[in-house]
Design a protein around this motif. Structure first.
Motif, PDB file in Angstrom:
ATOM      1  N   TYR A 284       0.818  -1.211   0.000  1.00  0.00           N
ATOM      2  CA  TYR A 284       0.000   0.000   0.000  1.00  0.00           C
ATOM      3  C   TYR A 284       0.855   1.266   0.000  1.00  0.00           C
ATOM      4  O   TYR A 284       0.335   2.372   0.150  1.00  0.00           O
ATOM      5  CB  TYR A 284      -0.930  -0.003   1.220  1.00  0.00           C
ATOM      6  N   GLY A 285       2.179   1.083  -0.146  1.00  0.00           N
ATOM      7  CA  GLY A 285       3.077   2.227  -0.225  1.00  0.00           C
ATOM      8  C   GLY A 285       3.439   2.839   1.106  1.00  0.00           C
ATOM      9  O   GLY A 285       3.851   4.006   1.169  1.00  0.00           O
ATOM     10  N   ARG A 286       3.331   2.061   2.210  1.00  0.00           N
ATOM     11  CA  ARG A 286       3.592   2.612   3.541  1.00  0.00           C
ATOM     12  C   ARG A 286       4.804   1.940   4.164  1.00  0.00           C
ATOM     13  O   ARG A 286       4.901   0.706   4.186  1.00  0.00           O
ATOM     14  CB  ARG A 286       2.370   2.422   4.441  1.00  0.00           C
ATOM     15  N   SER A 287       5.697   2.732   4.694  1.00  0.00           N
ATOM     16  CA  SER A 287       6.866   2.205   5.398  1.00  0.00           C
ATOM     17  C   SER A 287       6.559   2.093   6.883  1.00  0.00           C
ATOM     18  O   SER A 287       5.599   2.691   7.389  1.00  0.00           O
ATOM     19  CB  SER A 287       8.068   3.129   5.193  1.00  0.00           C
ATOM     20  N   ALA A 288       7.398   1.345   7.596  1.00  0.00           N
ATOM     21  CA  ALA A 288       7.229   1.237   9.045  1.00  0.00           C
ATOM     22  C   ALA A 288       7.394   2.600   9.705  1.00  0.00           C
ATOM     23  O   ALA A 288       6.696   2.929  10.673  1.00  0.00           O
ATOM     24  CB  ALA A 288       8.238   0.237   9.611  1.00  0.00           C
ATOM     25  N   THR A 289       8.301   3.411   9.186  1.00  0.00           N
ATOM     26  CA  THR A 289       8.491   4.759   9.732  1.00  0.00           C
ATOM     27  C   THR A 289       7.207   5.571   9.618  1.00  0.00           C
ATOM     28  O   THR A 289       6.818   6.288  10.552  1.00  0.00           O
ATOM     29  CB  THR A 289       9.627   5.480   8.979  1.00  0.00           C
ATOM     30  N   GLU A 290       6.521   5.456   8.484  1.00  0.00           N
ATOM     31  CA  GLU A 290       5.270   6.194   8.293  1.00  0.00           C
ATOM     32  C   GLU A 290       4.175   5.688   9.223  1.00  0.00           C
ATOM     33  O   GLU A 290       3.336   6.473   9.694  1.00  0.00           O
ATOM     34  CB  GLU A 290       4.830   6.082   6.834  1.00  0.00           C
ATOM     35  N   LEU A 291       4.182   4.389   9.527  1.00  0.00           N
ATOM     36  CA  LEU A 291       3.167   3.850  10.427  1.00  0.00           C
ATOM     37  C   LEU A 291       3.280   4.458  11.820  1.00  0.00           C
ATOM     38  O   LEU A 291       2.275   4.652  12.509  1.00  0.00           O
ATOM     39  CB  LEU A 291       3.288   2.327  10.520  1.00  0.00           C
ATOM     40  N   LEU A 292       4.503   4.751  12.237  1.00  0.00           N
ATOM     41  CA  LEU A 292       4.699   5.316  13.572  1.00  0.00           C
ATOM     42  C   LEU A 292       4.082   6.702  13.704  1.00  0.00           C
ATOM     43  O   LEU A 292       3.854   7.175  14.818  1.00  0.00           O
ATOM     44  CB  LEU A 292       6.192   5.387  13.902  1.00  0.00           C
ATOM     45  N   ALA A 293       3.820   7.353  12.582  1.00  0.00           N
ATOM     46  CA  ALA A 293       3.208   8.684  12.607  1.00  0.00           C
ATOM     47  C   ALA A 293       1.724   8.630  12.259  1.00  0.00           C
ATOM     48  O   ALA A 293       1.091   9.671  12.080  1.00  0.00           O
ATOM     49  CB  ALA A 293       3.936   9.602  11.627  1.00  0.00           C
ATOM     50  N   THR A 294       1.153   7.420  12.173  1.00  0.00           N
ATOM     51  CA  THR A 294      -0.239   7.255  11.759  1.00  0.00           C
ATOM     52  C   THR A 294      -1.138   7.052  12.971  1.00  0.00           C
ATOM     53  O   THR A 294      -0.976   6.083  13.718  1.00  0.00           O
ATOM     54  CB  THR A 294      -0.383   6.054  10.806  1.00  0.00           C
ATOM     55  N   THR A 295      -2.084   7.954  13.174  1.00  0.00           N
ATOM     56  CA  THR A 295      -3.016   7.848  14.293  1.00  0.00           C
ATOM     57  C   THR A 295      -3.775   6.528  14.236  1.00  0.00           C
ATOM     58  O   THR A 295      -4.264   6.130  13.187  1.00  0.00           O
ATOM     59  CB  THR A 295      -4.024   9.010  14.254  1.00  0.00           C
ATOM     60  N   GLY A 296      -3.861   5.873  15.377  1.00  0.00           N
ATOM     61  CA  GLY A 296      -4.593   4.620  15.456  1.00  0.00           C
ATOM     62  C   GLY A 296      -3.728   3.393  15.329  1.00  0.00           C
ATOM     63  O   GLY A 296      -4.131   2.310  15.740  1.00  0.00           O
ATOM     64  N   VAL A 297      -2.527   3.518  14.758  1.00  0.00           N
ATOM     65  CA  VAL A 297      -1.603   2.388  14.725  1.00  0.00           C
ATOM     66  C   VAL A 297      -1.109   2.151  16.152  1.00  0.00           C
ATOM     67  O   VAL A 297      -0.810   3.092  16.887  1.00  0.00           O
ATOM     68  CB  VAL A 297      -0.432   2.655  13.759  1.00  0.00           C
ATOM     69  N   ALA A 298      -1.004   0.888  16.554  1.00  0.00           N
ATOM     70  CA  ALA A 298      -0.781   0.553  17.965  1.00  0.00           C
ATOM     71  C   ALA A 298       0.463   1.209  18.550  1.00  0.00           C
ATOM     72  O   ALA A 298       0.426   1.768  19.651  1.00  0.00           O
ATOM     73  CB  ALA A 298      -0.702  -0.968  18.121  1.00  0.00           C
ATOM     74  N   LEU A 299       1.585   1.153  17.836  1.00  0.00           N
ATOM     75  CA  LEU A 299       2.815   1.702  18.408  1.00  0.00           C
ATOM     76  C   LEU A 299       2.756   3.225  18.479  1.00  0.00           C
ATOM     77  O   LEU A 299       3.310   3.834  19.403  1.00  0.00           O
ATOM     78  CB  LEU A 299       4.034   1.242  17.604  1.00  0.00           C
TER      79      LEU A 299
END
Length: 499
Positions: A202-217
């Motif tokens: 989906y074009g998302r890196s782990a780094t980007e997930l850390l800045a995504t509201t609602g992602v657990a970490l």
């Protein structure tokens, strides 16, 4: 079945038996096997099956039951550790977190993983995909990232497991550590040179997930910085008008990322009442009793209480009709106190897994009014009888529940689920997978009681708290811990777990 498939089957069965007998069986499977592709495939299949097993669910629940002491002793013996004199569970324990359970079972799990690696298992799980056997969708290291198995992950990395290996969605173990809130695993993988900028399908890196509201970490880190856990401050859960969310967006932005969502119904009113024929509302006491009154459940203060160590004598077999016709009790009056509760009222909850054979009336009602059935596709929007589309998932379990004001469910977790409020209003407590727990304490008891309920109370007080109204749908991702309190008399809901 050929000899190779026989060996795979024997190895997998023995690996999944977490007892001393199981370990002896596993040793015997490989005792006379010279190094060969067949032996490697069997060992790899056993490794993949072992790490794909839901140990977090099994042991977190088991450690609240009468089997806890035996299971704890077995696990310590398997790990080669002395069995302590202090019995498990500790006196007064009514809540077990995934972290507590992991501390107990992970040493034994790591020992079994090392044995399989020494028996030529591929640490990346690749050899298992040859022939008739098909491995799980996640690699061994990804399973560690999901469950926070740091010791097991270190064992795999020493055996040259690839930290940036991808699955079918091009996600890495780092992606899974982020979506399940496992900070220690995330840092361990970074230290092993995992690439935080590698993008998934989906074009998302782990780094980007850390800045995504609602992602657990992201949620864990925000709260760790002192941010409140309330929905307004943390943005949790994501609130969206249900009708405006497409299947594609829901799957890609929520299910794939394990982000909780509260889907608001745009037009208030009782769910399922607009059939165009002037029929009465299907979720009132009277109509539920008429349409599905013979459905039976073991009624107590907490759902499936005996499975979580509740005395079976506290559960009563009851039909839905009898439950609905019982005189409602006045709201419970509760006061905080250290030793005991004041004016505590019993709050029964009718909660049942709907089975077409055991509750045929209820199963037919839910399918006719909501399009919900075990084995069927999950409709979208959830609860629509003739939806324009459906999710690419199958309903594995359908739960139906109804209770009065003050009834509810203790902290627990399970696979992905959609929960539709049919009548009334509910309060939710939601925590990420790394902080999930099983409890046999009613949420009000957990908040009110003293030291014997500390872990349960801490879990609730650190949670995101929000309210679900009639017609709203809550998406609870896989392994997210949650507790629920019904805020109105005759609050009813239906939930579909899916895969």
């Amino acid at each position: 079945m050929g000899c190779a498939e026989d060996l795979v089957e024997q190895a997998v069965a023995a690996a999944l038996c977490m007892t001393e007998d199981g370990h002896e069986q596993l040793q015997s499977v490989f005792a006379n096997q010279p190094p060969s592709p067949t032996a490697q495939r069997a060992a790899t299949a056993a490794l993949c099956a072992l790490l794909a097993e839901p140990w977090a669910y099994d042991y977190t629940r088991l450690l609240l039951t009468s089997e806890a002491a035996r299971a704890a002793s077995d696990l310590r013996r398997l790990a080669g550790l002395p069995v302590p004199q202090t019995r498990w569970p500790l006196d007064g324990l009514a809540c077990c977190s995934v972290r507590q359970a992991r501390e107990l079972y992970e040493p034994a799990l790591a020992g079994r993983v090392k044995f399989l690696l020494d028996s030529s298992a591929d640490p990346n799980g690749l050899a298992a995909s040859a022939g008739a056997w098909c491995g799980p969708p996640q690699s061994p290291l990804m399973c560690c990232a999901i469950h926070g198995w740091e010791v097991v992950a270190q064992t795999l990395l020493r055996a040259q497991a690839a930290p940036s290996q991808t699955d079918l969605s091009n996600a890495t173990a780092l992606h899974y550590a982020a979506t399940h809130g496992e900070e220690t695993m995330y840092n361990l993988l970074l230290g092993a040179a995992a690439d935080p900028n590698q993008k998934d399908a989906y074009g998302r890196s782990a780094t980007e997930l850390l800045a995504t509201t609602g992602v657990a970490l992201h949620f864990c880190r925000a709260r760790g910085l002192g941010h409140p856990a309330g929905p307004q401050e943390s943005g949790m859960p994501i609130r969206l008008p249900g009708a405006s969310l497409s299947v594609k967006r829901f799957v890609e932005d929520f299910v794939a990322l394990k982000r909780p969502a509260l889907l608001r119904r745009e037009h208030r009113g009782t769910v399922g009442d607009d059939d165009g024929n002037g029929k009465s509302l299907p979720w009132s006491r009277e109509d539920l009793a008429d349409a599905a009154g013979e459905a039976r459940a073991m009624v107590s203060e907490i759902p499936y209480g005996a499975d979580f160590g509740l005395d079976p004598s506290q559960e009563t077999p009851t039909t839905l009709r009898d439950f609905l016709q019982a005189t409602p009790q006045p709201p419970a009056k509760r006061q905080r106190c250290r030793e005991q509760q004041a004016d505590r009222a019993y709050r029964p909850y009718f909660f049942v897994a709907v089975d077409k054979e055991l509750q045929p009336q209820l199963a037919r009602l839910l399918e006719a009014k909501l399009g919900v059935a075990v084995g069927g596709r999950v409709s979208w929007p959830f609860g629509e009888v003739q939806p324009a589309q459906s999710l690419p998932f199958t309903a594995t379990t359908i739960q139906f529940a109804v209770g009065g004001e003050g009834s509810g469910s203790p902290m627990h977790f399970h696979q992905d689920a959609l929960n539709l409020c049919l009548r009334g209003r509910k309060r939710w407590w939601l925590v990420p997978p790394s902080e999930a727990a099983f409890s046999r304490l009613h949420p009000l008891d957990a908040l009110d009681m003293g030291t014997s309920a500390n872990s349960a109370r801490d879990c609730l007080e650190g949670a995101c708290v929000f309210e679900q109204e009639e017609g709203d749908v809550v998406y609870v991702p896989d392994m997210w811990g949650h507790a629920v309190l019904n805020l109105e008399d005759h609050t009813a809901c239906v939930a579909a777990e899916f895969a």
